[in-house]
Design a protein around this motif. Structure first.
Motif, short mmCIF file in Angstrom:
data_model
loop_
_atom_site.label_atom_id
_atom_site.label_comp_id
_atom_site.label_asym_id
_atom_site.label_seq_id
_atom_site.Cartn_x
_atom_site.Cartn_y
_atom_site.Cartn_z
N TYR A 148 50.29 28.44 -27.45
CA TYR A 148 51.13 28.88 -27.50
C TYR A 148 52.44 28.61 -27.66
O TYR A 148 53.54 28.77 -29.18
N ASP A 155 49.37 33.10 -33.15
CA ASP A 155 49.60 34.03 -31.54
C ASP A 155 48.31 34.84 -31.50
O ASP A 155 47.91 35.23 -30.26
N SER A 169 46.86 32.67 -29.03
CA SER A 169 47.44 32.00 -27.91
C SER A 169 47.06 33.24 -27.15
O SER A 169 46.37 32.76 -25.83
N TRP A 170 46.90 34.45 -27.35
CA TRP A 170 47.04 35.70 -26.23
C TRP A 170 45.42 35.44 -26.35
O TRP A 170 45.21 35.94 -25.26
N LEU A 188 52.93 38.11 -25.52
CA LEU A 188 52.04 38.33 -26.64
C LEU A 188 51.36 39.49 -27.18
O LEU A 188 51.46 40.24 -27.90
#
Length: 199
Positions: A105, A115, A118-119, A142
């Motif tokens: 992130y 993204d 990261s999620w 997110l």
């Protein structure tokens, strides 16, 4: 700080926890970087999991030192590689997945991390232990970005149910109110939640 130094000034894990405490209040705190770098210098004799996490923290500490972009990119790649290795070795450890999510992130953009990636890490941490609160903060952001208001509100409600105070909980309450289609004047309800009566 004084207590743990008097007990064992070479205990690497104490420095990483001190850095964590400093970082949640402000990453500008001088104890943040210095503690991570000190932990890295003392990273020996630990269990494999702890050693990997301390190594990642020391790389984060090094990233706070101004340097050329190419040097920073090299450190980011090392940070991500270290935590991805940890996630492969400790697949059922929510704290490891959270740390990977944090790295993706905050630093992942320098290495082309999406993204969605990261999620995935934050969501994995919560799936492994829904009572583990730290991943919810960025998971909420997110989820709103990637999955939309309905799923984001669900994340906000789960976060609210698992923590009892703090500015992030209050932000989650406001977010939940804003995302609730059943509440007339959602924005007004969200602002009411910020008043002393609503807190």
């Amino acid at each position: 700080t004084t207590l743990f130094r008097s007990l064992d000034s070479t205990f690497a894990l104490a420095y990483t926890r001190r850095a964590m405490a400093a970082g949640w209040s402000s990453s500008e705190d001088p104890e943040y970087a210095s503690s991570m770098l000190r932990a890295g210098a003392l990273n020996h004799g630990l269990a494999r999991r702890e050693s990997l996490l301390v190594a990642a923290d020391s790389i984060r500490g090094a990233l706070t030192v101004p340097r050329a972009d190419t040097g920073a990119q090299h450190l980011v790649r090392r940070l991500l590689a270290t935590l991805e290795r940890a996630s492969r070795e400790y697949r059922s450890d929510p704290a490891v997945w959270y740390e990977l999510g944090e790295a993706r992130y905050h630093e992942g953009a320098y290495a082309g991390v999406s993204d969605q990636e990261s999620w995935d890490a934050f969501n994995r941490a919560v799936a492994l232990d829904s009572s583990f609160v730290p991943p919810y903060r960025h998971l909420l952001e997110l989820t709103l970005l990637l999955r939309g208001p309905g799923e984001a509100r669900s994340v906000a409600e789960r976060y609210i149910a698992r923590t009892d105070s703090g500015v992030y909980r209050d932000a989650a309450r406001v977010t939940s109110a804003l995302l609730d289609p059943a509440q007339a004047g959602g924005a007004g309800a969200a602002l009411t939640a910020l008043t002393p009566e609503g807190l």
